[in-house]
Design an enzyme around this catalytic site. Structure first.
Site, PDB file in Angstrom:
ATOM      1  CD  GLN A  67      -0.548  -8.728   0.494  1.00 53.06           C
ATOM      2  OE1 GLN A  67      -0.150  -7.638   0.106  1.00 53.06           O
ATOM      3  NE2 GLN A  67      -1.190  -8.904   1.621  1.00 53.06           N
TER       4      GLN A  67
ATOM      5  CG  HIS B 188      -3.632  -0.444  -2.727  1.00 55.41           C
ATOM      6  ND1 HIS B 188      -2.492  -1.166  -2.952  1.00 55.41           N
ATOM      7  CD2 HIS B 188      -4.023  -0.721  -1.452  1.00 55.41           C
ATOM      8  CE1 HIS B 188      -2.184  -1.840  -1.848  1.00 55.41           C
ATOM      9  NE2 HIS B 188      -3.100  -1.583  -0.925  1.00 55.41           N
TER      10      HIS B 188
ATOM     11  CB  CYS C 169      -0.984   0.045   1.158  1.00 48.42           C
ATOM     12  SG  CYS C 169      -1.231  -1.473   2.052  1.00 48.42           S
TER      13      CYS C 169
ATOM     14  CG  ASP D  85      -2.064  -5.637  -2.351  1.00 47.17           C
ATOM     15  OD1 ASP D  85      -3.262  -5.469  -2.092  1.00 47.17           O
ATOM     16  OD2 ASP D  85      -1.133  -5.161  -1.683  1.00 47.17           O
TER      17      ASP D  85
ATOM     18  CE  LYS E  77     -11.817  -6.628   8.613  1.00 51.05           C
ATOM     19  NZ  LYS E  77     -10.709  -7.470   8.945  1.00 51.05           N
TER      20      LYS E  77
ATOM     21  CG  HIS F 231      -6.034  -1.478   1.649  1.00 56.17           C
ATOM     22  ND1 HIS F 231      -4.683  -1.298   1.690  1.00 56.17           N
ATOM     23  CD2 HIS F 231      -6.580  -0.493   2.390  1.00 56.17           C
ATOM     24  CE1 HIS F 231      -4.425  -0.231   2.435  1.00 56.17           C
ATOM     25  NE2 HIS F 231      -5.561   0.268   2.877  1.00 56.17           N
TER      26      HIS F 231
ATOM     27  NE  ARG G 123       3.095  -8.451   6.104  1.00 53.19           N
ATOM     28  CZ  ARG G 123       1.801  -8.629   5.831  1.00 53.19           C
ATOM     29  NH1 ARG G 123       1.091  -9.483   6.553  1.00 53.19           N
ATOM     30  NH2 ARG G 123       1.226  -7.968   4.845  1.00 53.19           N
TER      31      ARG G 123
HETATM   32 ZN   LIG Z   1      -3.139  -2.373   0.991  1.00 51.03          ZN
END
Ligand SMILES: [Zn+2]
Ligand SMILES: [Zn+2]
Length: 618
Positions: free
Chosen positions: A356, A360, A309, A358, A444, A490, A338
């Site tokens: 991910q 945005h 992000c 992912d 969310k 997200h 992580r």
């Molecule tokens: Zn994010």
């Protein structure tokens, strides 16, 4: 007499003190042989424990989740018995069941356990299991329990005991091994037939790095050796195949995103400390991250990126944005890192670096609903293509009572919360609404799927965020020519690629739909004589973009077919005299058998049609 109510509502009368096993036997001997434990008034109990009052009863077998976990937890006791007999003086911490299998954390003193020991332990476990020893439950006073484990010299069990009260302490004994445990367990060790100890890991006592490191031994067991064999083949397959499949799945998701108006981006694997200070990740996760990389000259600190992000916010900021540019949708198969303790790692589902799916979405407040609807469409399209039919979603909203802990205006929150609820309803999603589960920065929607055998998997999330646009001072020029804050969404609905693949493998038991299968067609020449024709079939399939391999081993055709079946390759073609002469192939489908002889062109057409339609066969 007491009344026992069965799941179908039938009520039967039994003598007081009856056990679930007695009830099972009164229904049928066959059933009794399968009973692992029982649900008594909603609590899981030993099948051998006396029932003294009216109760509702559900018998638990291998096909019940609780039955399985009782089986695996009992197997941890069996493993502990074997460990104690091989390494006298060993001390035990805890041995819980896992989603698949179990582990036990043990203190082996100076002994360093190696792979070879696992094989010996398996043999010992099998030997002990064969004795069919009963798991015997005994209620015991705290004093007596402390005395027992003091004499045994097991300070870990004494630590567990220090948190227990009289009246809630039970010991379980099977054969020569006694453990402090609240149970329940399976009736006897004889139920355990297929045994595999899978790995050894270090695990700090109570998960604290300041504590002593214990040895965690993982295993998995089954009620038959056949089920164990199938599981092991699946593991092997998963190991061999996951990385190759990643490519296909990623291409598929990427295309679906591009079609939905996403811009693919790639951001660095490391980021400047300041970036994560701005985003707040440093404050929150800094000490749990991998240690920073320092530049030798300026002494600046860079971190392995924990989230995509902040990077995407920076991309947003690279140029002035107007309302006409929104929504801006940035998508990245972003690998993030992580730090997880060694003992926490698990297969593909818990890893230290993962990718991910992912994205945005930066939009105006009144665009949130449409964006949610589009993301839901995309997710449902992917679920459908992969054969997940059973999924639910959870909508997480603000606490109804206390709204002081949330950032962002009331007006925007209401807009976003209603947008999510309406979007989900309009798309016909099965949802549950949870109040107070929203993050402080936005509401969310989370997706959960059930796989083919009913296990629930948490995948990823779509999350509204008012916080990062604030922290990064993101703006756009509105129709009114004034500056406004965009809303950020997200969106990583499949969690990580690694986790999603693990779910997918377990969902389809390694039998991938044709379009995803790493090898789609196995070519099986009946003998060496037909190798030249096999080569020509391979070339024709490759040309048609079909992934194929030849089994050129010097084996009987029956064995080649059996092995290919076990590998879960969806299609196989058998080539002999007739096929070679006529330019045909004899087609078989995994698990289904003979599909008849087809000309090459027709076979290729059939494969391509199935790949394009992404049909999942079952
Ligand atoms: Zn994010
Ligand atoms: Zn136990």
């Amino acid at each position: 007499m007491i009344k026992i109510t069965l799941p179908d509502g039938a009520v039967r009368e039994y003598e007081q003190g009856v056990t679930a096993m007695d009830v099972a036997k009164s229904i049928s001997e066959g059933l009794a042989r399968k009973v692992l434990a029982a649900n008594i008034n909603g609590q899981t109990w030993d099948a051998s424990r006396s029932i003294n009052a009216d109760a509702s009863l559900q018998l638990l077998t291998w096909s019940d989740l609780q039955g399985k976990s009782t089986f695996w937890h009992s197997s941890a006791h069996l493993m502990a018995e074997a460990i104690e007999s091989m390494f006298p003086g060993v001390k035990f911490w805890v041995g819980p069941p896992l989603e698949t299998g179990f582990y036990y954390d043990v203190d082996l003193g100076d002994h360093q356990i190696v792979e070879d020991d696992l094989r010996k332990l398996e043999v010992k476990m099998a030997e002990l299991a064969k004795k069919g020893e009963n798991f015997i439950r005994k209620e015991i006073s705290k004093n007596d329990a402390v005395k027992y484990f003091s004499e045994k010299g097991d300070e870990y069990k004494l630590d567990l005991l220090s948190n227990l009260q009289d009246g809630e302490i039970t010991l379980y004994t099977q054969g020569g091994f006694t453990d402090l445990c609240r149970g329940p367990h399976i009736p006897n060790t004889g139920f355990v037939k297929g045994i595999k100890l899978t790995s050894i890991a270090g695990a700090y006592w109570k998960g604290d790095e300041k504590n002593k490191q214990l040895t965690r031994i993982y295993g998995v067991t089954f009620p038959s050796t056949k089920e164990l064999d199938e599981y092991l083949i699946l593991l092997e397959e998963a190991k061999k195949r996951d990385h190759r499949k990643l490519g296909k799945l990623q291409q598929f998701l990427q295309k679906a995103q591009m079609d939905s108006g996403y811009l693919p981006v790639i951001t660095p694997h490391i980021g400047h400390k300041d970036l994560y200070v701005t985003s707040g990740h440093y404050e929150k996760y800094g000490k749990d991250s991998f240690q920073p990389i320092k530049t030798p000259q300026e002494g600046e600190e860079f971190f392995l990126k924990p989230m995509n992000c902040p990077h995407h916010c920076e991309i947003y900021k690279t140029s002035p944005r107007s309302y006409k540019d929104l929504p801006l949708r940035l998508a990245e198969f972003g690998t993030v890192y992580r730090y997880e303790q060694h003992g926490e790692l698990h297969g593909l589902t818990r890893v230290r670096g993962f990718t991910q799916d992912d994205a945005h979405l930066f939009c105006m407040p009144n665009q949130v609903k449409d964006e949610f609807k589009k993301v839901i469409d995309l997710v449902l399209y992917v679920f459908g293509s992969l054969g997940f039919e059973n999924y639910t979603a959870q909508i997480s909203l603000r606490d109804k009572e206390d709204r002081s802990k949330y950032i962002g205006t009331d007006e925007n929150w209401e807009l976003a919360e209603n947008a999510i609820i309406e979007a989900a309803a309009e798309k016909g999603l099965k949802t549950v609404v949870e109040y107070g589960e929203a993050a402080f920065y936005g509401p969310k929607l989370d997706f959960m799927v059930r796989d083919a055998i009913g296990r629930k998997w948490q995948l990823g999330t779509i999350q509204v965020d008012y916080n990062l646009p604030e922290r990064f001072d993101l703006t756009y020029i509105g129709e009114d020519n004034a500056k406004h804050r965009p809303v950020m969404i997200h969106r990583a609905p499949f969690g990580s690629m690694e986790r999603f693949i693990a779910v997918l493998i377990e969902h389809c038991a390694g039998k991938f739909p044709l379009w995803l299968a790493p090898t789609q067609v196995k070519i099986l020449p009946i003998s060496d004589k037909f190798m030249p024709y096999a080569e020509s079939v391979l070339q024709q399939l490759k040309k048609a973009d079909i992934r194929a391999e030849i089994d050129d081993r010097n084996e009987k055709i029956g064995k080649k077919i059996r092995d290919t079946e076990l590998e879960r390759t969806p299609l196989m073609v058998v080539l002999g005299e007739q096929e070679t002469n006529n330019g045909t192939v004899a087609v078989r489908r995994q698990g289904k058998g003979d599909l008849g002889v087809k000309p090459m062109a027709e076979f290729i057409e059939m494969v391509n049609e199935e790949v394009t339609s992404k049909r999942t066969f079952e």
